[in-house]
Design a protein around this motif. Sequence first.
Motif, PDB file in Angstrom:
ATOM      1  N   GLU A 151       0.816  -1.201   0.000  1.00 14.52           N
ATOM      2  CA  GLU A 151       0.000   0.000   0.000  1.00 14.52           C
ATOM      3  C   GLU A 151       0.854   1.257   0.000  1.00 14.52           C
ATOM      4  O   GLU A 151       0.387   2.319   0.358  1.00 14.52           O
ATOM      5  CB  GLU A 151      -0.907   0.007   1.236  1.00 14.52           C
ATOM      6  CG  GLU A 151      -1.993  -1.040   1.185  1.00 14.52           C
ATOM      7  CD  GLU A 151      -3.034  -0.734   0.141  1.00 14.52           C
ATOM      8  OE1 GLU A 151      -3.718   0.290   0.232  1.00 14.52           O
ATOM      9  OE2 GLU A 151      -3.162  -1.513  -0.807  1.00 14.52           O
ATOM     10  N   TYR A 154      -0.425   4.402  -1.537  1.00 17.75           N
ATOM     11  CA  TYR A 154      -1.757   4.856  -1.178  1.00 17.75           C
ATOM     12  C   TYR A 154      -1.867   5.416   0.231  1.00 17.75           C
ATOM     13  O   TYR A 154      -2.947   5.751   0.677  1.00 17.75           O
ATOM     14  CB  TYR A 154      -2.748   3.706  -1.384  1.00 17.75           C
ATOM     15  CG  TYR A 154      -2.562   3.111  -2.745  1.00 17.75           C
ATOM     16  CD1 TYR A 154      -3.066   3.751  -3.872  1.00 17.75           C
ATOM     17  CD2 TYR A 154      -1.782   1.983  -2.925  1.00 17.75           C
ATOM     18  CE1 TYR A 154      -2.836   3.238  -5.120  1.00 17.75           C
ATOM     19  CE2 TYR A 154      -1.549   1.476  -4.190  1.00 17.75           C
ATOM     20  CZ  TYR A 154      -2.086   2.103  -5.283  1.00 17.75           C
ATOM     21  OH  TYR A 154      -1.846   1.622  -6.530  1.00 17.75           O
ATOM     22  N   SER A 165      -6.100   5.298  -6.300  1.00 18.34           N
ATOM     23  CA  SER A 165      -6.698   4.328  -5.389  1.00 18.34           C
ATOM     24  C   SER A 165      -8.129   3.994  -5.820  1.00 18.34           C
ATOM     25  O   SER A 165      -8.526   2.829  -5.873  1.00 18.34           O
ATOM     26  CB  SER A 165      -6.687   4.879  -3.960  1.00 18.34           C
ATOM     27  OG  SER A 165      -7.232   3.944  -3.057  1.00 18.34           O
TER      28      SER A 165
END
Length: 472
Positions: A151, A154, A165
């Motif tokens: 991740e 993001y 995203s």
Amino acid sequence: MTAKVLQKFDGQLLLKILNSLKDPIWIIENNGNVLWVNQAADDFFSIGELIGQNVFKMEKQGLFSPSIARLVIEQKRFISTAQITQNNVQLLVSGDYIPDENGDIQYIVTHARQLSQAINQSSELGKVESILQLYKQQIRELILQKNQQNEDFYVGKSKAAQTISVWSQKIADIDTTILLNGETGVGKTALAYRIHQLSSRNNKPFIHLDCGAIPESLIESELFGYKKGAFTGANANGKLGLIAAADQGTIFLDEIGEFPLHLQSKLLQILQNKTYRMIGDNQVQQADVRIIAATNVNLMERVKEGAFRKDLFYRLNILPMKIPPLRERREDIIPLLNLYLGKFDQKYGHQHYLSKNLMDTLYNYSWEGNIRELENLMERLVITSAGPKIDIDDLPSDFPIQQSQQLLLQNVEEVSLPVYLDQIEKSVLIKTYNETNSTWKTAKKLGVSQSYIIRRLKKFNLRISEKELVEI
């Protein structure tokens, strides 16, 4: 409108939505224990607390038959069938599963509706399956957020990070080719894996092939495989290629601009017809794979140079996405610094914090290597810093800090806040203008109007001299 809604979507909102539905929804662990039910399920069965009970035991007790969760676990696929409760109520029940990172069943999601309410059972089955696909995707997203794996891109709050995203959720289950564009280190691999994890192929392989890292002579055999005795020195039993290894999953072709020209027709055949031939084999193989490609070069320039097929470019470019470099989304730098500080502190058993001077310096740094450079620097700082506080002096000796920026940051406590902020703004203006050579582009990059830039140049006594800003 959809993007705005998805940006605000979180786990609590998902539970509220599921509780608002009039049909019973169950989320069950792979051991049969009930993890969560919506209010409709509680109201319908009225047998006390459902959460924590075991559906296998409930089936044996005759509360309902058959258990949809049991069928999903046994057959490991979407199931829709009629179910009878202890009160002889007939339900149309459907279930599907959420896999873990190894592809094994982690959770089962079930949806029920009274058969008397289903006017057309075949159409209702389609609707139920669509609803479950939505639930699955949202739950996969929540699991990704919880685990915080892959991740990196993001964690930030920049418009670019939020847009991508949302975009990755939207196209995850659109089973077509995606082309990711961006500089080295911006997170193309992480984004490709995220899309795979959010797709219906998430419980199948994700294969990463770096086209620039494998010798041209080996790419064909690595990707397509070969039959027994295909060429001298080949494995006596032949070899399956990465396309076969990625069956029903996703293959990520990194640095696609380096893919050999003489093999591009075979790749085009996969994209167009989903077929290919192994080396030394006349039999056509089916390729049930989703292809995500990535590049850090301008593929159209490669086409003009004759190094890349135009028809292949257009087949790859169906869903293009450009990932901006870190210097163009500075709002993400501080969150990323904190992310990797925590990650490496945990890995090495340390506890550090970053000084304000250091954070300001790293915020204004150009990050030519993007997220990869930031990650490597933070690991180095966590390992080499002596005390809990990591400051500018802890930076490697070869780290390119501008001397004027160092002086500004070292003297921050010697000036008032307005003066300090003006100094920072002037530094940013000079740096950005010298990168863009345009007041209009500077304004666009900094998110302000061109007239604002002109006013600030006058305030700070800056003028344009030979395409550079200088102080009068």
